[in-house]
Design a protein around this motif. Structure first.
Motif, PDB file in Angstrom:
ATOM      1  N   VAL A  72     -15.224 -11.634 -15.443  1.00  0.00           N
ATOM      2  CA  VAL A  72     -14.512 -10.838 -14.552  1.00  0.00           C
ATOM      3  C   VAL A  72     -13.349 -11.650 -14.039  1.00  0.00           C
ATOM      4  CG1 VAL A  72     -16.091  -9.316 -13.647  1.00  0.00           C
ATOM      5  CG2 VAL A  72     -15.674 -11.643 -12.396  1.00  0.00           C
ATOM      6  N   SER A  73     -12.147 -11.134 -13.560  1.00  0.00           N
ATOM      7  CA  SER A  73     -11.019 -11.766 -13.112  1.00  0.00           C
ATOM      8  C   SER A  73     -11.548 -12.548 -11.764  1.00  0.00           C
ATOM      9  CB  SER A  73      -9.677 -10.728 -12.747  1.00  0.00           C
ATOM     10  OG  SER A  73      -8.953 -11.456 -12.223  1.00  0.00           O
ATOM     11  N   ASP A  74     -10.628 -13.448 -11.678  1.00  0.00           N
ATOM     12  CA  ASP A  74     -10.641 -14.365 -10.252  1.00  0.00           C
ATOM     13  C   ASP A  74      -9.566 -13.828  -9.377  1.00  0.00           C
ATOM     14  OD1 ASP A  74      -8.372 -15.499 -11.511  1.00  0.00           O
ATOM     15  OD2 ASP A  74      -9.025 -17.361 -11.421  1.00  0.00           O
ATOM     16  N   ASP A  75      -9.083 -12.693  -9.500  1.00  0.00           N
ATOM     17  CA  ASP A  75      -7.972 -11.993  -8.578  1.00  0.00           C
ATOM     18  C   ASP A  75      -8.625 -11.494  -7.586  1.00  0.00           C
ATOM     19  OD1 ASP A  75      -5.807 -10.934  -7.353  1.00  0.00           O
ATOM     20  OD2 ASP A  75      -5.573  -9.521  -9.086  1.00  0.00           O
ATOM     21  N   THR A  76      -8.568 -12.023  -6.399  1.00  0.00           N
ATOM     22  CA  THR A  76      -9.193 -11.705  -5.302  1.00  0.00           C
ATOM     23  C   THR A  76      -8.428 -10.487  -4.533  1.00  0.00           C
ATOM     24  OG1 THR A  76      -8.393 -13.555  -3.790  1.00  0.00           O
ATOM     25  CG2 THR A  76     -10.587 -13.712  -4.961  1.00  0.00           C
ATOM     26  N   LEU A  77      -7.274 -10.155  -4.734  1.00  0.00           N
ATOM     27  CA  LEU A  77      -6.393  -9.291  -4.060  1.00  0.00           C
ATOM     28  C   LEU A  77      -7.289  -8.126  -3.813  1.00  0.00           C
ATOM     29  CD1 LEU A  77      -3.658  -8.989  -2.592  1.00  0.00           C
ATOM     30  CD2 LEU A  77      -2.772  -8.273  -4.710  1.00  0.00           C
ATOM     31  N   GLY A  78      -7.384  -7.512  -2.646  1.00  0.00           N
ATOM     32  CA  GLY A  78      -7.972  -6.245  -2.473  1.00  0.00           C
ATOM     33  C   GLY A  78      -9.491  -6.140  -2.628  1.00  0.00           C
ATOM     34  N   ALA A  79     -10.232  -7.563  -2.892  1.00  0.00           N
ATOM     35  CA  ALA A  79     -11.618  -7.530  -2.792  1.00  0.00           C
ATOM     36  C   ALA A  79     -12.313  -7.458  -1.475  1.00  0.00           C
ATOM     37  CB  ALA A  79     -11.969  -8.769  -3.873  1.00  0.00           C
ATOM     38  N   ALA A  80     -13.369  -6.821  -1.408  1.00  0.00           N
ATOM     39  CA  ALA A  80     -14.130  -6.620  -0.262  1.00  0.00           C
ATOM     40  C   ALA A  80     -15.528  -6.872  -0.429  1.00  0.00           C
ATOM     41  CB  ALA A  80     -13.826  -5.296   0.461  1.00  0.00           C
ATOM     42  N   PRO A  81     -16.188  -7.181   0.626  1.00  0.00           N
ATOM     43  CA  PRO A  81     -17.891  -7.316   0.662  1.00  0.00           C
ATOM     44  C   PRO A  81     -18.665  -6.015   0.392  1.00  0.00           C
ATOM     45  CG  PRO A  81     -17.133  -7.865   2.654  1.00  0.00           C
ATOM     46  CD  PRO A  81     -15.848  -7.600   2.104  1.00  0.00           C
ATOM     47  N   LEU A  82     -17.840  -4.908   0.751  1.00  0.00           N
ATOM     48  CA  LEU A  82     -18.557  -3.572   0.886  1.00  0.00           C
ATOM     49  C   LEU A  82     -17.418  -2.617   0.439  1.00  0.00           C
ATOM     50  CD1 LEU A  82     -20.668  -1.510   1.877  1.00  0.00           C
ATOM     51  CD2 LEU A  82     -19.560  -1.576   4.068  1.00  0.00           C
ATOM     52  N   VAL A  83     -17.880  -1.673  -0.473  1.00  0.00           N
ATOM     53  CA  VAL A  83     -17.064  -0.574  -0.855  1.00  0.00           C
ATOM     54  C   VAL A  83     -17.950   0.689  -0.997  1.00  0.00           C
ATOM     55  CG1 VAL A  83     -15.275  -1.887  -2.320  1.00  0.00           C
ATOM     56  CG2 VAL A  83     -17.306  -1.143  -3.451  1.00  0.00           C
ATOM     57  N   GLU A  84     -17.401   1.697  -0.827  1.00  0.00           N
ATOM     58  CA  GLU A  84     -18.075   3.096  -0.613  1.00  0.00           C
ATOM     59  C   GLU A  84     -17.231   4.203  -0.952  1.00  0.00           C
ATOM     60  OE1 GLU A  84     -20.388   3.115   2.984  1.00  0.00           O
ATOM     61  OE2 GLU A  84     -18.711   2.449   4.062  1.00  0.00           O
ATOM     62  N   ILE A  85     -17.862   5.147  -1.232  1.00  0.00           N
ATOM     63  CA  ILE A  85     -17.285   6.689  -1.727  1.00  0.00           C
ATOM     64  C   ILE A  85     -18.267   7.604  -0.820  1.00  0.00           C
ATOM     65  CG2 ILE A  85     -16.435   8.330  -3.200  1.00  0.00           C
ATOM     66  CD1 ILE A  85     -14.835   6.063  -3.264  1.00  0.00           C
ATOM     67  N   PRO A  86     -17.596   8.655  -0.048  1.00  0.00           N
ATOM     68  CA  PRO A  86     -18.448   9.674   0.496  1.00  0.00           C
ATOM     69  C   PRO A  86     -18.934  10.803  -0.342  1.00  0.00           C
ATOM     70  CG  PRO A  86     -16.048   9.880   1.194  1.00  0.00           C
ATOM     71  CD  PRO A  86     -16.202   8.391   0.540  1.00  0.00           C
ATOM     72  N   PHE A  99     -21.482   6.765  -3.394  1.00  0.00           N
ATOM     73  CA  PHE A  99     -21.764   5.392  -4.078  1.00  0.00           C
ATOM     74  C   PHE A  99     -21.416   4.582  -2.903  1.00  0.00           C
ATOM     75  CE2 PHE A  99     -19.413   1.690  -5.767  1.00  0.00           C
ATOM     76  CZ  PHE A  99     -20.238   1.472  -6.811  1.00  0.00           C
ATOM     77  N   LYS A 100     -22.085   3.262  -3.072  1.00  0.00           N
ATOM     78  CA  LYS A 100     -22.236   2.116  -2.166  1.00  0.00           C
ATOM     79  C   LYS A 100     -22.400   1.133  -2.910  1.00  0.00           C
ATOM     80  CE  LYS A 100     -23.707   0.307   2.407  1.00  0.00           C
ATOM     81  NZ  LYS A 100     -24.478   0.668   3.577  1.00  0.00           N
ATOM     82  N   ALA A 101     -21.698  -0.018  -2.553  1.00  0.00           N
ATOM     83  CA  ALA A 101     -21.741  -1.502  -3.240  1.00  0.00           C
ATOM     84  C   ALA A 101     -21.694  -2.436  -2.251  1.00  0.00           C
ATOM     85  CB  ALA A 101     -20.908  -1.588  -4.641  1.00  0.00           C
ATOM     86  N   SER A 102     -22.524  -3.459  -2.193  1.00  0.00           N
ATOM     87  CA  SER A 102     -22.241  -4.293  -1.304  1.00  0.00           C
ATOM     88  C   SER A 102     -22.795  -5.981  -1.921  1.00  0.00           C
ATOM     89  CB  SER A 102     -22.677  -4.265   0.134  1.00  0.00           C
ATOM     90  OG  SER A 102     -24.160  -4.026  -0.127  1.00  0.00           O
ATOM     91  N   THR A 103     -22.154  -6.819  -1.284  1.00  0.00           N
ATOM     92  CA  THR A 103     -22.770  -8.420  -1.516  1.00  0.00           C
ATOM     93  C   THR A 103     -22.868  -8.913  -0.337  1.00  0.00           C
ATOM     94  OG1 THR A 103     -22.153 -10.133  -2.534  1.00  0.00           O
ATOM     95  CG2 THR A 103     -20.209  -8.824  -1.781  1.00  0.00           C
ATOM     96  N   PRO A 104     -23.688  -9.900   0.019  1.00  0.00           N
ATOM     97  CA  PRO A 104     -23.996 -10.672   1.027  1.00  0.00           C
ATOM     98  C   PRO A 104     -23.363 -11.924   1.225  1.00  0.00           C
ATOM     99  CG  PRO A 104     -26.094 -11.059  -0.427  1.00  0.00           C
ATOM    100  CD  PRO A 104     -25.085  -9.951  -1.064  1.00  0.00           C
ATOM    101  N   ASN A 105     -22.665 -12.268   0.246  1.00  0.00           N
ATOM    102  CA  ASN A 105     -22.074 -13.574   0.396  1.00  0.00           C
ATOM    103  C   ASN A 105     -20.661 -13.875   0.038  1.00  0.00           C
ATOM    104  OD1 ASN A 105     -21.737 -14.388  -2.718  1.00  0.00           O
ATOM    105  ND2 ASN A 105     -23.885 -13.553  -2.456  1.00  0.00           N
ATOM    106  N   ALA A 112     -25.866   1.261  -4.813  1.00  0.00           N
ATOM    107  CA  ALA A 112     -26.460   2.660  -4.573  1.00  0.00           C
ATOM    108  C   ALA A 112     -25.650   3.783  -4.910  1.00  0.00           C
ATOM    109  CB  ALA A 112     -26.699   2.730  -3.041  1.00  0.00           C
ATOM    110  N   LEU A 113     -26.657   4.757  -5.781  1.00  0.00           N
ATOM    111  CA  LEU A 113     -25.825   6.084  -6.182  1.00  0.00           C
ATOM    112  C   LEU A 113     -26.670   7.302  -5.518  1.00  0.00           C
ATOM    113  CD1 LEU A 113     -25.794   5.274  -9.942  1.00  0.00           C
ATOM    114  CD2 LEU A 113     -24.119   4.818  -8.281  1.00  0.00           C
TER     115      LEU A 113
END
Length: 227
Positions: A17-31, A61-67, A104-105
């Motif tokens: 993957v790219s190392d472009d961190t612009l707009g990256a977040a530890p949690l993303v989700e869609i209602p 949809f929900k995705a998260s990372t703890p670090n 999570a789906l």
């Protein structure tokens, strides 16, 4: 989504993957929107430990990372009732011991999924989901996936890997055919018999809904458990 509309991946198996961190977040989700019957997801991830299960009914949809080493970017190019999601992980430092991602789906829609990963560990519980198409492109990966009964006339699971260990768990009553274009160092297919160039369960020809598993790659270990 029909077979002619499916998105596909034709890049290298070992995804970086790219190392472009612009707009990256530890949690993303869609209602979740009532009336959503189909959804698709393309997930691009480098070397990580990934776990997937179901999500509460309020979220599609929900995705998260703890670090802090991993960031997530999510785009939706579909409409509200036919979402087409693209999730990309951003790994800041090449240390896969710390790269953990939880996905999570929602269980209601019929899902089409493409997962492009590097040397990752992927543990997925799809037992509550409706899977029309799942494609995994991976490098030296460890895959452990559990599925429920097939929900479509043909539910296709396509796994393209190299030097990987793959375990697929399906119900003992699920009709299934296994097509292989792979060099397997080890294999275990209890409950299957050979027919022409494939392995299939006894009920495959008569079942209305069935799995078709396609395996390509080299130096793979494959085990199919019927629970």
């Amino acid at each position: 989504m029909t077979s002619t509309e499916r998105f596909s991946f034709s890049g290298p198996i070992n995804y970086n993957v790219s190392d472009d961190t612009l707009g990256a977040a530890p949690l993303v989700e869609i209602p979740f929107v009532e009336g959503t019957e189909q959804a698709s997801l393309e997930f691009n991830v480098g070397a990580s430990t990934i776990a997937l299960d179901s999500v509460p009914s309020t979220q599609l949809f929900k995705a998260s990372t703890p670090n802090a080493n991993v960031g997530l970017k999510l785009e939706n190019t579909g409409d509200s009732l036919s979402p087409h999601l693209e999730l990309t992980s951003v790994i800041k430092h090449n240390n896969n011991q710390q790269n953990k991602i939880q996905l999570a789906l929602h269980a209601s829609p019929l899902w089409n999924l493409i997962i492009n990963m590097g040397a990752s560990k992927f543990v997925a519980d799809f037992s509550k989901h409706k899977i029309e198409y799942l494609e995994i492109n991976a490098g030296a990966a460890s895959l452990d996936m559990t599925f429920g009964m097939p929900q479509t006339q043909e539910s296709i699971l396509e796994i393209n890997t190299a030097a990987s260990n793959c375990t697929i768990n399906i119900p003992k009553d699920a009709a299934c055919k296994l097509e292989m274009e792979s060099i397997l160092t080890s294999k275990k297919f209890d409950g299957f018999h050979k027919k022409e160039d494939a392995q299939q369960t006894d009920n495959f020809d008569t079942a209305e809904k069935k799995y078709i598993i396609k395996i390509t790659g080299a130096a793979n270990s494959l085990k199919i458990n019927r629970y």
